[in-house]
Every structure is written in C-alpha cells, then in structure tokens.
Design a protein around this motif. Structure first.
Motif, PDB file in Angstrom:
ATOM      1  N   MET A   1      -5.184  46.797 -23.621  1.00  0.00           N
ATOM      2  CA  MET A   1      -6.015  47.211 -22.499  1.00  0.00           C
ATOM      3  C   MET A   1      -7.445  47.435 -22.993  1.00  0.00           C
ATOM      4  O   MET A   1      -7.670  48.058 -24.029  1.00  0.00           O
ATOM      5  CB  MET A   1      -5.468  48.496 -21.883  1.00  0.00           C
ATOM      6  CG  MET A   1      -6.211  48.960 -20.642  1.00  0.00           C
ATOM      7  SD  MET A   1      -5.460  50.437 -19.934  1.00  0.00           S
ATOM      8  CE  MET A   1      -3.860  49.788 -19.439  1.00  0.00           C
ATOM      9  N   SER A   2      -8.416  46.903 -22.286  1.00  0.00           N
ATOM     10  CA  SER A   2      -9.814  47.001 -22.690  1.00  0.00           C
ATOM     11  C   SER A   2     -10.321  48.433 -22.553  1.00  0.00           C
ATOM     12  O   SER A   2      -9.753  49.254 -21.841  1.00  0.00           O
ATOM     13  CB  SER A   2     -10.676  46.069 -21.845  1.00  0.00           C
ATOM     14  OG  SER A   2     -10.615  46.445 -20.483  1.00  0.00           O
ATOM     15  N   GLU A   3     -11.413  48.716 -23.259  1.00  0.00           N
ATOM     16  CA  GLU A   3     -12.051  50.023 -23.189  1.00  0.00           C
ATOM     17  C   GLU A   3     -12.986  50.084 -21.973  1.00  0.00           C
ATOM     18  O   GLU A   3     -13.573  49.080 -21.574  1.00  0.00           O
ATOM     19  CB  GLU A   3     -12.865  50.270 -24.455  1.00  0.00           C
ATOM     20  CG  GLU A   3     -12.025  50.404 -25.718  1.00  0.00           C
ATOM     21  CD  GLU A   3     -11.258  51.707 -25.742  1.00  0.00           C
ATOM     22  OE1 GLU A   3     -11.863  52.765 -25.507  1.00  0.00           O
ATOM     23  OE2 GLU A   3     -10.034  51.655 -25.977  1.00  0.00           O
ATOM     24  N   PRO A   4     -13.167  51.261 -21.386  1.00  0.00           N
ATOM     25  CA  PRO A   4     -14.169  51.391 -20.318  1.00  0.00           C
ATOM     26  C   PRO A   4     -15.555  51.053 -20.846  1.00  0.00           C
ATOM     27  O   PRO A   4     -15.892  51.380 -21.980  1.00  0.00           O
ATOM     28  CB  PRO A   4     -14.082  52.878 -19.943  1.00  0.00           C
ATOM     29  CG  PRO A   4     -12.762  53.337 -20.447  1.00  0.00           C
ATOM     30  CD  PRO A   4     -12.452  52.519 -21.650  1.00  0.00           C
ATOM     31  N   PHE A   8     -17.563  48.585 -15.966  1.00  0.00           N
ATOM     32  CA  PHE A   8     -16.573  49.355 -15.217  1.00  0.00           C
ATOM     33  C   PHE A   8     -17.219  50.564 -14.551  1.00  0.00           C
ATOM     34  O   PHE A   8     -16.873  50.923 -13.424  1.00  0.00           O
ATOM     35  CB  PHE A   8     -15.429  49.792 -16.131  1.00  0.00           C
ATOM     36  CG  PHE A   8     -14.305  50.487 -15.392  1.00  0.00           C
ATOM     37  CD1 PHE A   8     -13.586  49.811 -14.407  1.00  0.00           C
ATOM     38  CD2 PHE A   8     -13.977  51.797 -15.663  1.00  0.00           C
ATOM     39  CE1 PHE A   8     -12.558  50.433 -13.701  1.00  0.00           C
ATOM     40  CE2 PHE A   8     -12.958  52.433 -14.980  1.00  0.00           C
ATOM     41  CZ  PHE A   8     -12.244  51.754 -13.996  1.00  0.00           C
ATOM     42  N   GLU A  11     -18.739  49.248 -11.519  1.00  0.00           N
ATOM     43  CA  GLU A  11     -17.693  48.911 -10.560  1.00  0.00           C
ATOM     44  C   GLU A  11     -17.197  50.161  -9.832  1.00  0.00           C
ATOM     45  O   GLU A  11     -16.989  50.153  -8.606  1.00  0.00           O
ATOM     46  CB  GLU A  11     -16.536  48.228 -11.287  1.00  0.00           C
ATOM     47  CG  GLU A  11     -15.482  47.626 -10.377  1.00  0.00           C
ATOM     48  CD  GLU A  11     -14.409  46.865 -11.140  1.00  0.00           C
ATOM     49  OE1 GLU A  11     -13.393  46.512 -10.505  1.00  0.00           O
ATOM     50  OE2 GLU A  11     -14.570  46.646 -12.355  1.00  0.00           O
ATOM     51  N   LEU A  56      -9.302  53.048  -8.338  1.00  0.00           N
ATOM     52  CA  LEU A  56      -9.727  52.017  -9.279  1.00  0.00           C
ATOM     53  C   LEU A  56      -9.397  52.416 -10.717  1.00  0.00           C
ATOM     54  O   LEU A  56      -8.956  51.584 -11.520  1.00  0.00           O
ATOM     55  CB  LEU A  56     -11.224  51.764  -9.119  1.00  0.00           C
ATOM     56  CG  LEU A  56     -11.799  50.480  -9.716  1.00  0.00           C
ATOM     57  CD1 LEU A  56     -11.006  49.257  -9.292  1.00  0.00           C
ATOM     58  CD2 LEU A  56     -13.261  50.334  -9.294  1.00  0.00           C
ATOM     59  N   ILE A  57      -9.577  53.688 -11.053  1.00  0.00           N
ATOM     60  CA  ILE A  57      -9.208  54.146 -12.391  1.00  0.00           C
ATOM     61  C   ILE A  57      -7.710  54.021 -12.600  1.00  0.00           C
ATOM     62  O   ILE A  57      -7.243  53.557 -13.651  1.00  0.00           O
ATOM     63  CB  ILE A  57      -9.656  55.608 -12.604  1.00  0.00           C
ATOM     64  CG1 ILE A  57     -11.187  55.706 -12.622  1.00  0.00           C
ATOM     65  CG2 ILE A  57      -9.080  56.171 -13.908  1.00  0.00           C
ATOM     66  CD1 ILE A  57     -11.707  57.125 -12.584  1.00  0.00           C
ATOM     67  N   GLN A  59      -5.689  51.993 -11.258  1.00  0.00           N
ATOM     68  CA  GLN A  59      -5.326  50.582 -11.377  1.00  0.00           C
ATOM     69  C   GLN A  59      -5.650  50.031 -12.754  1.00  0.00           C
ATOM     70  O   GLN A  59      -4.848  49.314 -13.352  1.00  0.00           O
ATOM     71  CB  GLN A  59      -6.063  49.779 -10.304  1.00  0.00           C
ATOM     72  CG  GLN A  59      -5.829  48.286 -10.379  1.00  0.00           C
ATOM     73  CD  GLN A  59      -6.678  47.530  -9.364  1.00  0.00           C
ATOM     74  OE1 GLN A  59      -7.331  48.117  -8.512  1.00  0.00           O
ATOM     75  NE2 GLN A  59      -6.683  46.219  -9.466  1.00  0.00           N
ATOM     76  N   ARG A  60      -6.814  50.385 -13.280  1.00  0.00           N
ATOM     77  CA  ARG A  60      -7.290  49.814 -14.537  1.00  0.00           C
ATOM     78  C   ARG A  60      -6.832  50.599 -15.763  1.00  0.00           C
ATOM     79  O   ARG A  60      -6.522  50.007 -16.800  1.00  0.00           O
ATOM     80  CB  ARG A  60      -8.811  49.748 -14.512  1.00  0.00           C
ATOM     81  CG  ARG A  60      -9.440  48.861 -15.579  1.00  0.00           C
ATOM     82  CD  ARG A  60      -9.236  47.379 -15.291  1.00  0.00           C
ATOM     83  NE  ARG A  60      -9.722  47.053 -13.969  1.00  0.00           N
ATOM     84  CZ  ARG A  60     -10.998  46.764 -13.687  1.00  0.00           C
ATOM     85  NH1 ARG A  60     -11.908  46.784 -14.641  1.00  0.00           N
ATOM     86  NH2 ARG A  60     -11.362  46.449 -12.453  1.00  0.00           N
ATOM     87  N   PHE A  61      -6.801  51.925 -15.655  1.00  0.00           N
ATOM     88  CA  PHE A  61      -6.452  52.782 -16.790  1.00  0.00           C
ATOM     89  C   PHE A  61      -5.454  53.850 -16.323  1.00  0.00           C
ATOM     90  O   PHE A  61      -5.798  55.029 -16.226  1.00  0.00           O
ATOM     91  CB  PHE A  61      -7.710  53.435 -17.365  1.00  0.00           C
ATOM     92  CG  PHE A  61      -8.727  52.458 -17.879  1.00  0.00           C
ATOM     93  CD1 PHE A  61      -8.565  51.829 -19.102  1.00  0.00           C
ATOM     94  CD2 PHE A  61      -9.853  52.161 -17.122  1.00  0.00           C
ATOM     95  CE1 PHE A  61      -9.497  50.918 -19.572  1.00  0.00           C
ATOM     96  CE2 PHE A  61     -10.795  51.251 -17.586  1.00  0.00           C
ATOM     97  CZ  PHE A  61     -10.616  50.621 -18.813  1.00  0.00           C
ATOM     98  N   HIS A  64      -5.013  57.344 -18.088  1.00  0.00           N
ATOM     99  CA  HIS A  64      -6.131  58.272 -18.218  1.00  0.00           C
ATOM    100  C   HIS A  64      -5.990  59.425 -17.225  1.00  0.00           C
ATOM    101  O   HIS A  64      -5.585  59.234 -16.080  1.00  0.00           O
ATOM    102  CB  HIS A  64      -7.459  57.564 -17.960  1.00  0.00           C
ATOM    103  CG  HIS A  64      -7.852  56.614 -19.047  1.00  0.00           C
ATOM    104  ND1 HIS A  64      -9.093  56.024 -19.105  1.00  0.00           N
ATOM    105  CD2 HIS A  64      -7.166  56.155 -20.126  1.00  0.00           C
ATOM    106  CE1 HIS A  64      -9.159  55.232 -20.168  1.00  0.00           C
ATOM    107  NE2 HIS A  64      -7.995  55.288 -20.788  1.00  0.00           N
TER     108      HIS A  64
END
Length: 260
Positions: A1-4, A8, A11, A56-57, A59-61, A64
């Motif tokens: 998983m990519s870093e923020p 982002f 976004e 959105l967070i 979904q992506r991370f 966290h």
C-alpha cells in the motif's frame, strides 16, 4: 500500500470542497453544539465534509486511525488522520472566506503531513514531508517559507480574539500585543497559513483542540517556522499554542506569554 502524499492530501481536500463550497453563502441551517446562551455553531457542511474525508481515507488506508471534530475517534495505531472539516465555522456562516478544511496526518503521534484548503479562494496550503507549498486552482505549486523576523518589535501578530485569553496568559498577550509592530484578529486557520506563506510572523491561540492545529503544525514547520505550546511542548494535542516565523521570535514570544 502506498504512503500518503501531496496528491492524496489534495484529493481529500477536493472531496471536502464538494460538500462545503456549494453550502457557502447559501443560507443553510446552523445548529448550536452548546446549550444555553453559549454558541458553538455547526452546519451540515461540517458534517458532510468530514464524512467525505473519512470515506476516502477508509477506502485508501483502512488501517489508519481517524480523529474528527464532528464524529470523534475511530481506530488506533501508528498512523492517524486528524480532521477539522470547517475550521472557522463562524466565518463560514457569515460569508467570510477565511475558514478552511484542515486535514493532518500523524505518524507515531507527530505531525508529518497537513493541508489547509480554502475552496472559495481556490487555495491549498500543504506540507507533504518534502516541504511546504501553496497552490491555487490549476496553477503549479509554489514553495512556502516563513519570514526571517527575529524581534517582537518587527513582528505582525495574529490571534482569533483576545477574549479567548484569561489570567496570566491574557496579561502576557496584552504585553506581546503592545510590543508587536501590528496585531490583527479573527482569521482562524488562515492566519497560520499566512505565517507559513511569509505574510505573518506570530500566531497565538488559546485552548486549541488537536483538530484545530494538527494540519498546521507540519505546514509551519516545513516552511521553516516553529510551533509549540506556550510552555514549549509539542502542539499535536493542542492547548495554548504559539507559532512563529523563526526560533528567535518564538523564544521571545513564549518568554513574554509565560511571564518569564
């Protein structure tokens, strides 16, 4: 998983903008978080923007943690997002464009990333770990740097309101105000952004919550400034906060405010 990263952060800001901007100067309803005569406004723009950022967070991370002004704390762990969907709701409901969406990111409890978005002026002030930047609309991002002001006598000082101070801190602020070159009030998070951009030298605030300052710590530090509590502690948990353009100015301001 990519870093923020910066993309982002932007976004997330765009997701919030889609909820806040159509409601700005649109005459929507305002609720009061407090009972009685006290007034702490909140709007559907606050709530909808935080929901959009959280979604959105998640979904992506999804691993966290999140702390938001409107919906509290969820999750736990090394990485945490801190959200103030509309910092400066009083400005928002009175049509004045000095409010902003604040989104900060802590790693191990320390501010690493942050963005202040003001969609009406189409501005983003953000820090992505490599530095602090300003971007308006589709223009290229420009690096930010604080001024080199080293003395109170040459400094421009901002605070939301002197009525938020009391006791020894009020006495210290009044002394600081008397010694500063210029003092202005009432711009909430926008004053911190102006400090990072080199237009303001000092910002002093009392009783901040983590979501009031989280996004702005990385912005100021990565622009070359200093931000702590009046007692010199890290400001990630809020409190009585002093942000300054230079270490010399910061030390002088803290000395006056603490009565040293």
């Amino acid at each position: 998983m990519s870093e923020p990263d910066a993309s982002f952060l932007i976004e997330l800001a765009e997701a919030a903008d889609r909820e806040t901007l159509p409601r700005f100067r649109a005459g929507g309803g305002v609720d009061n978080k407090l009972k009685g005569a006290d007034f702490d406004p909140v709007t559907e723009g606050d709530r909808a923007a935080e929901r959009a950022i959280r979604a959105l967070i998640a979904q992506r991370f999804p691993d966290h943690a999140i702390l938001g002004e409107e919906y509290g704390e969820t999750g736990s762990g090394e990485r945490q997002w801190i959200i103030d969907p509309i910092d400066g709701t009083r400005a928002f409901i009175t049509g004045i464009p000095v409010w902003g969406t604040l989104i900060g990111h802590y790693v191990g409890g320390r501010a690493a990333l942050g963005i202040m978005s003001q969609p009406f002026t189409r501005e983003r002030f953000y820090a992505d770990g490599s530095g602090a930047f300003w971007k308006r609309g589709e223009d290229e991002a420009r690096p930010l740097a604080t001024r080199k002001t080293g003395t109170i006598a040459a400094a421009t000082l901002f605070s939301t309101s002197p009525r938020l101070f009391s006791g020894p801190l009020l006495e210290g602020f009044e002394e600081l105000e008397a010694k500063a070159r210029l003092t202005r009030f009432g711009t909430d998070c926008y004053a911190f952004a102006m400090l990072a951009a080199g237009h303001v030298d000092l910002v002093v605030e009392s009783g901040l919550k983590p979501y009031d300052i989280a996004a702005l710590i990385a912005l100021i530090e990565q622009a070359g400034g200093v931000v702590t509590t009046v007692s010199g502690e890290r400001a990630e948990q809020g409190g009585d906060v002093v942000a300054a353009a230079t270490p010399e100015l910061h030390a002088a301001a803290c000395g006056i405010l603490s009565g040293a």
